[in-house]
Design a protein around this motif. Sequence first.
Motif, PDB file in Angstrom:
ATOM      1  N   ARG A 288      48.094  48.004  -3.369  1.00 38.20           N
ATOM      2  CA  ARG A 288      47.150  49.125  -3.440  1.00 38.20           C
ATOM      3  C   ARG A 288      47.425  50.010  -4.658  1.00 38.20           C
ATOM      4  O   ARG A 288      46.499  50.535  -5.258  1.00 38.20           O
ATOM      5  CB  ARG A 288      47.211  49.962  -2.175  1.00 38.20           C
ATOM      6  N   LEU A 289      48.689  50.187  -4.995  1.00 35.70           N
ATOM      7  CA  LEU A 289      49.037  51.023  -6.147  1.00 35.70           C
ATOM      8  C   LEU A 289      48.598  50.390  -7.459  1.00 35.70           C
ATOM      9  O   LEU A 289      48.264  51.085  -8.409  1.00 35.70           O
ATOM     10  CB  LEU A 289      50.549  51.270  -6.185  1.00 35.70           C
ATOM     11  N   TYR A 290      48.625  49.071  -7.507  1.00 36.96           N
ATOM     12  CA  TYR A 290      48.309  48.356  -8.747  1.00 36.96           C
ATOM     13  C   TYR A 290      47.095  47.453  -8.564  1.00 36.96           C
ATOM     14  O   TYR A 290      46.929  46.463  -9.270  1.00 36.96           O
ATOM     15  CB  TYR A 290      49.528  47.548  -9.191  1.00 36.96           C
ATOM     16  N   GLY A 291      46.221  47.803  -7.634  1.00 38.97           N
ATOM     17  CA  GLY A 291      45.078  46.985  -7.283  1.00 38.97           C
ATOM     18  C   GLY A 291      44.093  46.726  -8.407  1.00 38.97           C
ATOM     19  O   GLY A 291      43.371  45.745  -8.375  1.00 38.97           O
ATOM     20  N   ASP A 292      44.088  47.597  -9.411  1.00 40.38           N
ATOM     21  CA  ASP A 292      43.154  47.384 -10.522  1.00 40.38           C
ATOM     22  C   ASP A 292      43.779  46.566 -11.649  1.00 40.38           C
ATOM     23  O   ASP A 292      43.148  46.346 -12.673  1.00 40.38           O
ATOM     24  CB  ASP A 292      42.636  48.720 -11.055  1.00 40.38           C
ATOM     25  N   SER A 293      45.010  46.095 -11.457  1.00 43.47           N
ATOM     26  CA  SER A 293      45.667  45.253 -12.459  1.00 43.47           C
ATOM     27  C   SER A 293      45.162  43.819 -12.336  1.00 43.47           C
ATOM     28  O   SER A 293      44.881  43.354 -11.227  1.00 43.47           O
ATOM     29  CB  SER A 293      47.180  45.267 -12.253  1.00 43.47           C
ATOM     30  N   PRO A 294      45.059  43.114 -13.461  1.00 43.10           N
ATOM     31  CA  PRO A 294      44.611  41.719 -13.401  1.00 43.10           C
ATOM     32  C   PRO A 294      45.585  40.860 -12.592  1.00 43.10           C
ATOM     33  O   PRO A 294      46.799  41.055 -12.640  1.00 43.10           O
ATOM     34  CB  PRO A 294      44.604  41.278 -14.863  1.00 43.10           C
ATOM     35  N   VAL A 295      45.033  39.918 -11.848  1.00 39.01           N
ATOM     36  CA  VAL A 295      45.828  38.991 -11.055  1.00 39.01           C
ATOM     37  C   VAL A 295      46.220  37.810 -11.939  1.00 39.01           C
ATOM     38  O   VAL A 295      45.410  37.308 -12.720  1.00 39.01           O
ATOM     39  CB  VAL A 295      45.025  38.521  -9.829  1.00 39.01           C
ATOM     40  N   ILE A 296      47.459  37.382 -11.819  1.00 42.76           N
ATOM     41  CA  ILE A 296      47.948  36.201 -12.540  1.00 42.76           C
ATOM     42  C   ILE A 296      47.815  35.008 -11.604  1.00 42.76           C
ATOM     43  O   ILE A 296      48.306  35.042 -10.475  1.00 42.76           O
ATOM     44  CB  ILE A 296      49.417  36.391 -12.975  1.00 42.76           C
TER      45      ILE A 296
ATOM     46  N   ALA B 216      50.681  37.853  -7.831  1.00 37.30           N
ATOM     47  CA  ALA B 216      51.246  38.225  -9.128  1.00 37.30           C
ATOM     48  C   ALA B 216      50.238  39.092  -9.868  1.00 37.30           C
ATOM     49  O   ALA B 216      49.053  38.766  -9.928  1.00 37.30           O
ATOM     50  CB  ALA B 216      51.575  36.983  -9.950  1.00 37.30           C
ATOM     51  N   LEU B 217      50.730  40.196 -10.414  1.00 37.74           N
ATOM     52  CA  LEU B 217      49.869  41.146 -11.106  1.00 37.74           C
ATOM     53  C   LEU B 217      50.358  41.381 -12.527  1.00 37.74           C
ATOM     54  O   LEU B 217      51.559  41.550 -12.757  1.00 37.74           O
ATOM     55  CB  LEU B 217      49.862  42.480 -10.362  1.00 37.74           C
ATOM     56  N   ASP B 218      49.422  41.427 -13.451  1.00 37.94           N
ATOM     57  CA  ASP B 218      49.715  41.794 -14.839  1.00 37.94           C
ATOM     58  C   ASP B 218      49.651  43.319 -14.916  1.00 37.94           C
ATOM     59  O   ASP B 218      48.575  43.905 -14.929  1.00 37.94           O
ATOM     60  CB  ASP B 218      48.686  41.156 -15.769  1.00 37.94           C
ATOM     61  N   VAL B 219      50.807  43.967 -14.928  1.00 34.17           N
ATOM     62  CA  VAL B 219      50.872  45.433 -14.935  1.00 34.17           C
ATOM     63  C   VAL B 219      51.183  45.981 -16.327  1.00 34.17           C
ATOM     64  O   VAL B 219      51.498  47.158 -16.483  1.00 34.17           O
ATOM     65  CB  VAL B 219      51.906  45.957 -13.904  1.00 34.17           C
ATOM     66  N   SER B 220      51.059  45.143 -17.343  1.00 32.43           N
ATOM     67  CA  SER B 220      51.421  45.546 -18.700  1.00 32.43           C
ATOM     68  C   SER B 220      50.587  46.714 -19.220  1.00 32.43           C
ATOM     69  O   SER B 220      51.072  47.523 -20.010  1.00 32.43           O
ATOM     70  CB  SER B 220      51.316  44.360 -19.665  1.00 32.43           C
TER      71      SER B 220
ATOM     72  N   MET C 282      46.376  45.086 -24.278  1.00 30.19           N
ATOM     73  CA  MET C 282      47.633  44.380 -24.184  1.00 30.19           C
ATOM     74  C   MET C 282      47.688  43.629 -22.846  1.00 30.19           C
ATOM     75  O   MET C 282      47.273  44.146 -21.823  1.00 30.19           O
ATOM     76  CB  MET C 282      48.777  45.387 -24.268  1.00 30.19           C
ATOM     77  N   THR C 283      48.153  42.406 -22.871  1.00 27.99           N
ATOM     78  CA  THR C 283      48.332  41.635 -21.646  1.00 27.99           C
ATOM     79  C   THR C 283      49.772  41.139 -21.581  1.00 27.99           C
ATOM     80  O   THR C 283      50.506  41.192 -22.572  1.00 27.99           O
ATOM     81  CB  THR C 283      47.371  40.430 -21.592  1.00 27.99           C
TER      82      THR C 283
END
Length: 137
Positions: free
Chosen positions: A107-115, A28-32, A1-2
């Motif tokens: 750092r908490l969401y560092g592995d989320s894709p960047v928008i 901007a991070l895709d945290v979905s 899911m994105t």
Amino acid sequence: MTAHEHSINMVRSAAVAAADKLAENLVALDVSERLGVTDAFLIASASNERQVNSIVDGIEDALDEEFGIRPVRREGRGAGRWVLLDYSDVVIHVQHNEDRVFYAIERLYGDSPVIDLPTTGEPATEMPADFGSGLPE
């Protein structure tokens, strides 16, 4: 899911509005994938409380004008150190530079894709170097 296309468009519009108010270090991070309650985060910072509030005003005005939406919730406006704008599908964090370094949301969401953001020219691919250990010096 994105992240949904609507959420990505909101993030990009908010980023343009923030940049117009001289926001710094826009990410901007895709945290979905990580969060079931929102699609994306936009994180921006400024060097003083007045600038943080100006950026917040610019973002709110732009999203209201372009999408006809207001935040479901707003936290931290009075102090101007870290303002959170919750638009359900998009959560926007505008932080004072010192607080951004200390809390290091990236750092908490560092592995989320960047928008990719239109204001940066290039997509952000890594955390700015000045985020160090996340602790103020």
